[in-house]
Design an enzyme around this catalytic site. Structure first.
Site, PDB file in Angstrom:
ATOM      1  N   HIS A 192       0.734  -1.139  -0.055  1.00  0.00           N
ATOM      2  CA  HIS A 192       0.117  -0.170   0.093  1.00  0.00           C
ATOM      3  C   HIS A 192       0.786   1.003  -0.022  1.00  0.00           C
ATOM      4  CE1 HIS A 192      -3.431  -2.298   2.222  1.00  0.00           C
ATOM      5  NE2 HIS A 192      -3.716  -2.394   0.800  1.00  0.00           N
ATOM      6  N   ARG A 253      -8.048 -11.398   5.926  1.00  0.00           N
ATOM      7  CA  ARG A 253      -6.581 -11.908   6.155  1.00  0.00           C
ATOM      8  C   ARG A 253      -6.747 -11.689   7.924  1.00  0.00           C
ATOM      9  NH1 ARG A 253      -3.818  -7.933   2.425  1.00  0.00           N
ATOM     10  NH2 ARG A 253      -4.367  -9.082   0.397  1.00  0.00           N
ATOM     11  N   GLU A 396      -4.574   6.764  -5.322  1.00  0.00           N
ATOM     12  CA  GLU A 396      -3.556   5.957  -5.758  1.00  0.00           C
ATOM     13  C   GLU A 396      -3.197   6.081  -7.188  1.00  0.00           C
ATOM     14  OE1 GLU A 396      -5.287   2.308  -3.453  1.00  0.00           O
ATOM     15  OE2 GLU A 396      -3.086   1.518  -3.496  1.00  0.00           O
TER      16      GLU A 396
END
Ligand code: ADP
Length: 426
Positions: A192, A253, A396
């Site tokens: 990230h 996760r 992003e």
């Protein structure tokens, strides 16, 4: 003495950003003048049944249609057809695309920065498939599709790992025999990075400060979540590791876990693939809450209706995040702000309130009125707070477009690979 008269290459006016996954290809086209997003979209379910294109133009015009394509080349050609379509397009011809920026997940030890793609760069990205088997091969396939569809247009690789390269060895080494790092490159890389970098710089701009004046704790909370300590523009530590598995509790996760649990499961007869699936796809909020969803909105709704397991999952999420914030506050020798981003960080006033309510000891106090924001920059801590809490939407794709322009206009090329695996870059 005057130095040689180098001309800086002209900045690309239109940059296409590509994020190629195993069965999808996402894109955004930017006009760099004013950083305007012209069009974005995704071809999904590539190579599967029901392949679809979703295309959105800057003026809200959108279309969804079946996409008769079976690979990244086909997906890209389909997207290009829309970009130049007289009805729904945004450019007259593909020649308007002057550069392409690619999200590449793993840059291993060799890429400390974004880089213009050539054969050697592709070779190394392929080599790092061993560290990111699900991501680097499709990322590379997206680059190669662009080389075919846009011959002569420069491609720039922007790595999720690059921003974290400023981490010191004390943060990135694991306490196993050092030769495992030297021989296999086993260390923390962090992910990230493009998002953490974007929000760190955007926060500095928002606060009217230079990044070199700020110590920030950036929390990217989405399906995958990570937290980074940013010390005056450099990463001091981050929560993901050699893979994106460790750290915070995520959608599916597990985050941090005693590694001996894995050994225990092996001894119970589970295979590597089964454990991989368990910890990456069946754990986190999905596994703990047990309501069949990893979506934070569903977990919150279930907890509010009194579901105990969903409540427990929420508390684990918050507890893990708060303990990281405390740790990073300490290693930064105090911080100016905790920054929330990602789908949860940007949109969930509920989670932010729960987290910030634990940060009083660090001098961070919520202003409930200000916390009532979604998807826009805001300071949500009150006036007396010495540690600010801030909401900062990430972008992003824009960061990748900016990086692409930066790399292509820097006359020297500081971005070539610098260290070999096991090299002692610090
Ligand atoms: P990805 O990691 O796939 O990019 P996102 O950053 O889009 O994910 O974040 C997805 C997560 O954000 C999901 O868990 C979703 O529930 C959560 N989210 C989005 N909006 C809200 C909201 N208003 N409240 C709580 N969670 C939200």
């Amino acid at each position: 003495m005057k130095t040689e008269n180098k001309t800086t290459p002209a900045a690309p006016r239109k940059v296409l950003v590509v994020n190629a996954g195993s069965s999808s290809l996402k894109f955004m086209l930017f006009s760099m003048e004013g950083e305007i997003m012209l069009a974005r979209g995704i071809v999904e379910r590539i190579g599967l049944e029901g392949t679809r294109l979703k295309y959105f133009r800057h003026d809200e015009r959108q279309l969804v249609e079946e996409a008769p394509v079976s690979d990244h080349d086909g997906a890209l050609r389909l997207i290009c057809g829309k970009l130049v379509d007289p009805d729904c397009g945004v450019i007259e011809s593909l020649a308007a695309v002057e550069a392409i920026g690619h999200r590449v997940v793993h840059g291993g030890e060799k890429f400390h920065d974004s880089i213009t793609v050539d054969d050697e760069v592709k070779r190394i990205i392929r080599e790092y498939a061993i560290l990111a088997p699900l991501h680097n091969p499709p990322n590379l396939s997206g680059i190669e599709a662009c080389e075919r569809v846009f011959p002569g247009v420069p491609n720039v690789a922007v790595f999720d790992t690059a921003f974290h390269h400023s981490m010191p060895p004390a943060s990135y080494l694991y306490a196993i025999p050092y030769n495992y790092y030297e021989r296999y490159g086993i260390r923390k890389y962090g992910f990230h990075g493009t998002s953490h970098k974007y929000v760190a710089y955007a926060t500095a701009r928002f606060l009217g400060k230079d990044i070199s004046e700020l110590r920030l704790i950036t929390c990217h909370l989405g399906n995958g979540s990570s937290i980074t300590a940013v010390d005056r523009g450099k990463v001091a530590d981050t929560s993901m590791g050699m893979t994106p598995l460790p750290g915070l509790v995520m959608g599916t996760r597990c985050g941090d876990i005693d590694p001996a649990v894995v050994l225990y499961l092996v001894r119970q007869g589970m295979s590597a693939d089964e454990i991989d699936h368990l910890l990456n796809k069946k754990s986190g909020l999905l596994g703990v809450a047990g309501i069949g969803s990893s979506d934070m909105r569903d977990i919150i709704a279930a907890a509010e209706k009194g579901n105990q397991q969903a409540s427990r999952a929420l508390w684990m999420f918050v507890h893990r995040l708060v303990s990281y914030i405390g740790s990073y506050y300490t290693i930064l020798h105090g911080a100016h702000a905790v920054v929330f981003t990602g789908g949860i960080g940007e949109n969930s006033a509920y989670i932010r309130a729960r987290v910030v309510s634990q940060l009083g000891v660090l001098g961070c106090h919520l202003d409930e009125g200000k916390n009532n924001v979604s998807g826009q920059p805001a300071v949500i801590s009150d006036e007396r707070s010495t540690l600010k809490a801030i909401v900062m939407p990430t972008n992003e794709e824009l960061m990748i477009a900016r990086e692409t322009a930066r790399i292509l206009t820097s006359s020297a090329d500081p971005s070539r690979p610098q260290a070999s695996p096991g090299g002692n870059n610090s």
